[in-house]
Design an enzyme around this catalytic site. Structure first.
Site, PDB file in Angstrom:
ATOM      1  N   SER A 108       0.808  -1.206   0.000  1.00 50.28           N
ATOM      2  CA  SER A 108       0.000   0.000   0.000  1.00 50.28           C
ATOM      3  C   SER A 108       0.850   1.268   0.000  1.00 50.28           C
ATOM      4  O   SER A 108       0.358   2.337  -0.321  1.00 50.28           O
ATOM      5  CB  SER A 108      -0.918   0.017   1.221  1.00 50.28           C
ATOM      6  OG  SER A 108      -0.159  -0.021   2.410  1.00 50.28           O
ATOM      7  N   CYS A 109       2.123   1.154   0.383  1.00 52.48           N
ATOM      8  CA  CYS A 109       2.969   2.345   0.429  1.00 52.48           C
ATOM      9  C   CYS A 109       3.477   2.731  -0.954  1.00 52.48           C
ATOM     10  O   CYS A 109       4.082   3.766  -1.130  1.00 52.48           O
ATOM     11  CB  CYS A 109       4.156   2.114   1.367  1.00 52.48           C
ATOM     12  SG  CYS A 109       5.304   0.845   0.776  1.00 52.48           S
ATOM     13  N   GLY A 110       3.266   1.889  -1.952  1.00 51.38           N
ATOM     14  CA  GLY A 110       3.722   2.244  -3.289  1.00 51.38           C
ATOM     15  C   GLY A 110       4.220   1.048  -4.037  1.00 51.38           C
ATOM     16  O   GLY A 110       3.515   0.069  -4.213  1.00 51.38           O
TER      17      GLY A 110
END
Length: 261
Positions: A108-110
């Site tokens: 989810s952070c990238g």
């Protein structure tokens, strides 16, 4: 499909008084996307226009080259959310399986992992040269957009992506709690209607990330206008692909991005 729900709230005021009221809140629900029975992704989205959403999503993921390659879309309500089952020709499944393998390393952070770095660097097609959109058309669309955002008018909490004619008329809008989702819905709707995004321009209410640029380029748009600012990678990708990029579009001014100087 319900796009928003009403919730009881208490209005707090600086003088210490309180009032009872209701507030419309946009629906955010998990949408599971399957291709030929293979679970591909679970997206948090507003559960409206889901056929458009998965069409644009499949195009943006490069799982299909055109809407015509999607054989069927079936939407099913589930107690935990929604399931969208997409049927593709057998010869498109290699791309699905390869992308599923790559998505395992995403978070989810990238983007995480070598595979994903290579995915970011994938070349985009270079867009054919098109006549420039007139400035007055951009500002006409900006002035009219709010009239085409009923869900945002009710909730104040969703993004919009619009297709605008070359003269600035807002022709088609899709809304969602996710900025990427709103654009996927719009691109899918255009593809399903057989409309060419390059005949006009795309307008989004979100910041301009590289993913927004890539979705616009892969859809064949020639001009992208965003209300918020771009990232450096978004500008680089837009310039390299020949996408006209207008950002920080406000009623009184907008910025046309150029190559890095």
């Amino acid at each position: 499909m319900t796009e928003h729900s009403d919730h009881a709230v208490t209005v707090l005021r600086p003088d210490g008084t309180r009032d009872a009221a209701t507030r419309a809140v946009p629906v955010e629900a998990p949408v599971s996307i399957e291709f030929n029975g293979i679970g591909y992704a679970v997206m948090m989205a507003t559960p409206s226009d889901l056929e458009d959403f998965v069409t644009g999503f499949a195009l943006a993921e490069r799982l299909v080259d055109s809407h015509a390659q999607i054989e069927a879309i079936d939407v099913h309500a589930h107690p935990a959310g929604w399931i969208v089952r997409v049927t593709l020709p057998a010869d498109r499944m290699e791309a699905v399986i390869e992308r599923v393998r790559t998505r395992v390393s995403e978070s989810s952070c990238g983007l995480c992992g070598l595979d994903n770095l290579e995915q970011v660097a994938r070349p985009l097609p270079h867009l054919p040269t098109r006549p420039a959109i007139e400035q007055r058309a951009i500002f006409a669309a900006l002035g009219a957009l709010s009239q085409h955002q009923p869900l945002n008018a009710a909730t104040g909490a969703v993004h919009a992506a619009a297709y605008c004619e070359a003269d600035g008329r807002v022709a088609l809008v899709r809304e969602d709690v996710g900025r990427h989702n709103a654009l996927d819905k719009l691109i899918g709707a255009l593809a399903r209607a057989g409309r060419n995004p390059a005949d006009g321009f795309l307008l989004t209410t979100s910041r301009c990330s590289y993913e927004i640029v890539e979705k616009a380029v892969l859809a064949g748009a020639s001009t992208l206008v965003t209300i918020s600012a771009p990232t450096s990678l978004a500008v680089e990708r837009a310039v390299a692909a020949g996408l006209a990029l207008v950002v920080l579009a406000r009623p009184d001014a907008a910025l046309m991005m150029e190559a890095h100087s």
